[in-house]
Design a protein around this motif. Sequence first.
Motif, PDB file in Angstrom:
ATOM      1  N   ASP A 126      16.837  -0.311  60.960  1.00 20.63           N
ATOM      2  CA  ASP A 126      17.042   0.396  62.216  1.00 20.63           C
ATOM      3  C   ASP A 126      16.707   1.877  62.096  1.00 20.63           C
ATOM      4  O   ASP A 126      16.385   2.528  63.105  1.00 20.63           O
ATOM      5  N   ASN A 127      16.811   2.426  60.892  1.00 20.20           N
ATOM      6  CA  ASN A 127      16.594   3.860  60.707  1.00 20.20           C
ATOM      7  C   ASN A 127      15.468   4.178  59.726  1.00 20.20           C
ATOM      8  O   ASN A 127      15.337   5.324  59.305  1.00 20.20           O
ATOM      9  N   ALA A 128      14.683   3.176  59.363  1.00 19.09           N
ATOM     10  CA  ALA A 128      13.641   3.394  58.351  1.00 19.09           C
ATOM     11  C   ALA A 128      12.619   4.426  58.808  1.00 19.09           C
ATOM     12  O   ALA A 128      12.129   5.230  58.006  1.00 19.09           O
ATOM     13  N   TYR A 129      12.303   4.443  60.095  1.00 15.35           N
ATOM     14  CA  TYR A 129      11.252   5.331  60.583  1.00 15.35           C
ATOM     15  C   TYR A 129      11.700   6.794  60.668  1.00 15.35           C
ATOM     16  O   TYR A 129      10.883   7.673  60.908  1.00 15.35           O
ATOM     17  N   LYS A 130      13.016   7.031  60.503  1.00 15.56           N
ATOM     18  CA  LYS A 130      13.513   8.401  60.546  1.00 15.56           C
ATOM     19  C   LYS A 130      13.365   9.113  59.208  1.00 15.56           C
ATOM     20  O   LYS A 130      13.766  10.275  59.078  1.00 15.56           O
ATOM     21  N   TYR A 172       5.238   1.445  55.369  1.00 13.79           N
ATOM     22  CA  TYR A 172       6.217   0.970  56.350  1.00 13.79           C
ATOM     23  C   TYR A 172       5.786  -0.371  56.930  1.00 13.79           C
ATOM     24  O   TYR A 172       6.622  -1.177  57.335  1.00 13.79           O
ATOM     25  N   ASP A 173       4.497  -0.592  56.976  1.00 15.59           N
ATOM     26  CA  ASP A 173       4.000  -1.911  57.372  1.00 15.59           C
ATOM     27  C   ASP A 173       4.552  -2.980  56.438  1.00 15.59           C
ATOM     28  O   ASP A 173       5.048  -4.023  56.871  1.00 15.59           O
ATOM     29  N   GLN A 174       4.511  -2.707  55.147  1.00 16.48           N
ATOM     30  CA  GLN A 174       5.014  -3.675  54.169  1.00 16.48           C
ATOM     31  C   GLN A 174       6.524  -3.831  54.251  1.00 16.48           C
ATOM     32  O   GLN A 174       7.062  -4.923  54.040  1.00 16.48           O
ATOM     33  N   ILE A 175       7.241  -2.747  54.567  1.00 17.10           N
ATOM     34  CA  ILE A 175       8.694  -2.834  54.707  1.00 17.10           C
ATOM     35  C   ILE A 175       9.059  -3.813  55.819  1.00 17.10           C
ATOM     36  O   ILE A 175       9.963  -4.645  55.673  1.00 17.10           O
ATOM     37  N   ILE A 176       8.331  -3.731  56.939  1.00 15.78           N
ATOM     38  CA  ILE A 176       8.614  -4.631  58.057  1.00 15.78           C
ATOM     39  C   ILE A 176       8.286  -6.072  57.683  1.00 15.78           C
ATOM     40  O   ILE A 176       9.041  -6.998  57.984  1.00 15.78           O
ATOM     41  N   LYS A 177       7.168  -6.282  57.008  1.00 13.07           N
ATOM     42  CA  LYS A 177       6.774  -7.641  56.640  1.00 13.07           C
ATOM     43  C   LYS A 177       7.734  -8.251  55.622  1.00 13.07           C
ATOM     44  O   LYS A 177       8.088  -9.428  55.711  1.00 13.07           O
ATOM     45  N   ASP A 181      23.004  -5.004  55.358  1.00 11.75           N
ATOM     46  CA  ASP A 181      22.585  -3.682  54.872  1.00 11.75           C
ATOM     47  C   ASP A 181      21.099  -3.455  55.120  1.00 11.75           C
ATOM     48  O   ASP A 181      20.672  -2.345  55.476  1.00 11.75           O
ATOM     49  N   LEU A 182      20.306  -4.501  54.933  1.00 13.89           N
ATOM     50  CA  LEU A 182      18.873  -4.392  55.185  1.00 13.89           C
ATOM     51  C   LEU A 182      18.614  -4.089  56.661  1.00 13.89           C
ATOM     52  O   LEU A 182      17.801  -3.228  56.994  1.00 13.89           O
ATOM     53  N   LEU A 183      19.309  -4.810  57.548  1.00 12.65           N
ATOM     54  CA  LEU A 183      19.108  -4.593  58.982  1.00 12.65           C
ATOM     55  C   LEU A 183      19.487  -3.171  59.389  1.00 12.65           C
ATOM     56  O   LEU A 183      18.822  -2.549  60.223  1.00 12.65           O
ATOM     57  N   LYS A 184      20.556  -2.642  58.799  1.00 12.31           N
ATOM     58  CA  LYS A 184      20.956  -1.269  59.100  1.00 12.31           C
ATOM     59  C   LYS A 184      19.888  -0.283  58.628  1.00 12.31           C
ATOM     60  O   LYS A 184      19.595   0.706  59.306  1.00 12.31           O
ATOM     61  N   PHE A 196      14.064   7.733  68.620  1.00  9.46           N
ATOM     62  CA  PHE A 196      14.881   8.591  67.770  1.00  9.46           C
ATOM     63  C   PHE A 196      14.773  10.068  68.148  1.00  9.46           C
ATOM     64  O   PHE A 196      15.237  10.926  67.401  1.00  9.46           O
ATOM     65  N   LEU A 197      14.148  10.382  69.280  1.00 12.00           N
ATOM     66  CA  LEU A 197      13.926  11.777  69.635  1.00 12.00           C
ATOM     67  C   LEU A 197      15.233  12.534  69.807  1.00 12.00           C
ATOM     68  O   LEU A 197      15.297  13.747  69.562  1.00 12.00           O
ATOM     69  N   HIS A 198      16.299  11.850  70.239  1.00 15.16           N
ATOM     70  CA  HIS A 198      17.587  12.517  70.432  1.00 15.16           C
ATOM     71  C   HIS A 198      18.336  12.704  69.122  1.00 15.16           C
ATOM     72  O   HIS A 198      19.313  13.454  69.084  1.00 15.16           O
ATOM     73  N   ASP A 199      17.906  12.032  68.064  1.00 17.33           N
ATOM     74  CA  ASP A 199      18.578  12.159  66.771  1.00 17.33           C
ATOM     75  C   ASP A 199      18.077  13.402  66.043  1.00 17.33           C
ATOM     76  O   ASP A 199      17.107  14.046  66.441  1.00 17.33           O
ATOM     77  N   GLY A 200      18.754  13.713  64.958  1.00 19.09           N
ATOM     78  CA  GLY A 200      18.344  14.877  64.184  1.00 19.09           C
ATOM     79  C   GLY A 200      17.132  14.598  63.315  1.00 19.09           C
ATOM     80  O   GLY A 200      16.665  13.469  63.199  1.00 19.09           O
ATOM     81  N   ASP A 201      16.602  15.651  62.726  1.00 16.87           N
ATOM     82  CA  ASP A 201      15.518  15.593  61.734  1.00 16.87           C
ATOM     83  C   ASP A 201      14.137  15.325  62.333  1.00 16.87           C
ATOM     84  O   ASP A 201      13.165  15.215  61.581  1.00 16.87           O
TER      85      ASP A 201
END
Length: 447
Positions: A156-160, A125-130, A150-153, A271-276
């Motif tokens: 926003d949810n990559a960590y979920k 995920y470090d590399q995804i951000i970079k 699409d990348l920005l969207k 993201f605590l209020h989101d599912g999963d």
Amino acid sequence: NLGKLDDAASTSDFARQLDTADRFINSHAAKYLIRSGRIEQGREVASIFAREGRNTDPFVQLREMQCRWFELECAKSYLMKGDVGNALVHVCFLLPCSSRFELLIVDDASFLVVVTNLHATKNFYDQIIKDQFDFHMYCMRKATLRSYIDLLKYEDNAYKHHHYISAAQLACRMYSDLHDHPFGTAQQREEQEKLASMSESERKKYLSKQRKAARKACSTATTQQQKDDKQQQQQSDGKKPNRQEWNPQELVNSKEPLEQAMSFLQPLLEFLHDGDVEPLLEDAFDVLLRRKRPLLLMKILKIMQTRKQQVPRHVFLLCLLKFLSYYQSEAASMNTVIKELIDEDLIDLTENTSKEDFLKQLGDLAKGSLVAHLYLSMAQHYGKEKSTIKLFETIRAFIESCSSVSLQEAQSVWLRMRNAQDVSDQEKRILSEQLATLFPNASLFKM
């Protein structure tokens, strides 16, 4: 489902050999080989389809391709073996750059392996951000704004992603345990008791022998490291590989384990209020409780209360009882505004029910469930000395008296108890033998 991981791995590997060109079966076989504890063999199978054409280590290529399931399976397998050091390194490859801070049976050697694996996983995920910054400039030049949106969207949810949530859960649990009981606590206590029972001459002889063994181990490790460095330099044609490495010994002996845990947890707080994210809530609560973050603790408790189907009742009750004990001892020193907010939320959360009534509810759940019985014992001994040893005694007594223990519950309890740092290997071995007797076909309870 029967716990026969060795048989499952052998069957999957046999199926792989029937069609060696099938990538799916190859990955399936590698996954089950790693789960059964045959990690080296699983690595070899997984590396069959690694990129060719460069004289590099296939294991390094798997990490360069950001194979997240592979890192997470290695981390879980090392954790089952008690190799906590390398497990943390694997999960570290999944930690995002934006949340990085500067910087579980276990003997001293095996604990390091699990830690190492967890920290390997977060780097993906470090590399995804970079990488998004390079993609940003590309989109500005080529005017491919739709792809950039699409990348920005996705960002926003990559960590979920469930891989990252699983990695964060493991890291939070292990670092919380390391905060309570530093690495090697039980071994150090046994060493002190052993020295105390020796005479002066025996003690000097024993310590001298220990120092010689330590010097020899250090020399061997240094020689091996030099060989590895030389080999890596030859493989990369004299170019230094552009990848981050972690030292398992430094990870498990971190002076700030809660800061390390927060580096995994921080990206998920929004993201605590989101599912999963329900599997993470309990371990996130334990980290935040040790960091004394009452408002975030209340937030997690309210989420648990609203998701009764996803969060087991015994998990909610234990967290609530821990918070009530914490609030009772810390309320006098809290900010007035924070205290007013907590008092207001507690009315809706507890509905004027006392701690004793909540403990009784937990006791009713524990009558027919091994996991709930463990949580009841954790609530009863919370904050007391030698509480972990008492947990082992309580669990063993429950297993002897109850005939309806499921394999899933036994596995859950064993994985939670076997990495306790303040309990000797002998205590853990007694419990593992008891569970192995209860489930003779399962290979999960080996030490």
